[in-house]
Design an enzyme around this catalytic site. Structure first.
Site, PDB file in Angstrom:
ATOM      1  N   GLY A  46      28.741  40.958  25.400  1.00 13.52           N
ATOM      2  CA  GLY A  46      27.625  41.015  26.330  1.00 13.52           C
ATOM      3  C   GLY A  46      27.935  41.955  27.480  1.00 13.52           C
ATOM      4  CD  GLN A  51      29.547  43.135  32.999  1.00 13.23           C
ATOM      5  OE1 GLN A  51      28.686  42.816  32.186  1.00 13.23           O
ATOM      6  NE2 GLN A  51      30.832  42.921  32.769  1.00 13.23           N
ATOM      7  CB  CYS A  91      34.046  38.882  32.564  1.00 15.74           C
ATOM      8  SG  CYS A  91      32.858  39.979  33.337  1.00 15.74           S
ATOM      9  CG  LEU A  92      33.332  43.603  28.366  1.00 19.49           C
ATOM     10  CD1 LEU A  92      32.208  44.482  27.839  1.00 19.49           C
ATOM     11  CD2 LEU A  92      34.606  43.832  27.564  1.00 19.49           C
ATOM     12  CG  HIS A 133      29.283  35.688  31.447  1.00 21.05           C
ATOM     13  ND1 HIS A 133      30.572  35.248  31.658  1.00 21.05           N
ATOM     14  CD2 HIS A 133      29.311  37.030  31.683  1.00 21.05           C
ATOM     15  CE1 HIS A 133      31.335  36.282  32.015  1.00 21.05           C
ATOM     16  NE2 HIS A 133      30.587  37.378  32.043  1.00 21.05           N
ATOM     17  CD  GLU A 134      26.917  39.419  29.846  1.00 18.86           C
ATOM     18  OE1 GLU A 134      26.976  40.176  30.825  1.00 18.86           O
ATOM     19  OE2 GLU A 134      27.915  39.137  29.156  1.00 18.86           O
ATOM     20  CG  HIS A 137      27.700  40.122  35.159  1.00 15.32           C
ATOM     21  ND1 HIS A 137      28.794  40.310  35.980  1.00 15.32           N
ATOM     22  CD2 HIS A 137      28.206  39.804  33.937  1.00 15.32           C
ATOM     23  CE1 HIS A 137      29.905  40.122  35.273  1.00 15.32           C
ATOM     24  NE2 HIS A 137      29.577  39.810  34.042  1.00 15.32           N
TER      25      HIS A 137
HETATM   26 NI    NI Z   1      30.871  39.440  32.451  1.00 15.18          NI
END
Ligand code: NI
Length: 167
Positions: A46, A51, A91-92, A133-134, A137
């Site tokens: 995701g 991000q 998380c990326l 989660h996304e 962000h």
């Molecule tokens: Ni994330």
């Protein structure tokens, strides 16, 4: 298509609140393609526009094993939720850090797709976790910010140590 740079925690820009997409255009779709390519190459399941330093309410997700079921959510809104579950998340924007966050177990989300068409999706399990989660962000929240101040401080220290080692 292009691979975009993913902001790394604790970059302050990750705390930006994204604005709704007023109109889904070719420019939106080009961004979505880049976001998908960035997510797949990371690899991740995701990615939120926040991000990649674009502060519009756009999310891409693909939890399929073969990475061939891209889900695009533009202007997502959770219209119903139930239950509670804590799952291990990563998380990326925070590589190497994993931990549990308590979230709704099932959600109903309303959003626009890449053609600007409205749809409603019921999600549970990993997909429900990923969407929540996304969506966080998009309001400037990263998952470690659910944790205690002490645990967040420890996480930051761990990240700094890791950066020193890889330099
Ligand atoms: Ni994330």
């Amino acid at each position: 298509m292009a691979i975009l740079k993913i902001l790394q925690y604790p970059d302050d820009r990750l705390h930006t609140i994204a604005l709704p997409v007023a109109e889904v255009t070719d420019k939106t779709r080009a961004l979505i393609e880049d976001m998908a390519e960035t997510m797949y190459s990371a690899p991740g399941i995701g990615l939120a526009a926040t991000q990649v330093d674009v502060h519009e309410r756009i999310i891409v997700i693909d939890i399929s094993e073969n990475h061939n079921r891209l889900l695009v959510l533009i202007n997502p809104e959770i219209t119903a939720s139930s239950g509670q579950a804590d799952n291990e998340e990563g998380c990326l924007s925070i590589p190497g850090i994993y931990g549990k966050v308590l979230r709704a177990e099932t959600i109903t989300v309303k959003a626009l797709d890449a053609d600007g068409k409205s749809f409603v999706l019921d999600a549970e399990g990993l997909l429900a976790v990923c969407i929540q989660h996304e969506m966080d962000h998009l309001v400037g929240k990263v998952f470690v910010e659910y944790w205690s101040t002490l645990r967040q401080a420890r996480t930051l220290a761990k990240l700094k140590k890791k950066q020193r080692r890889t330099m």
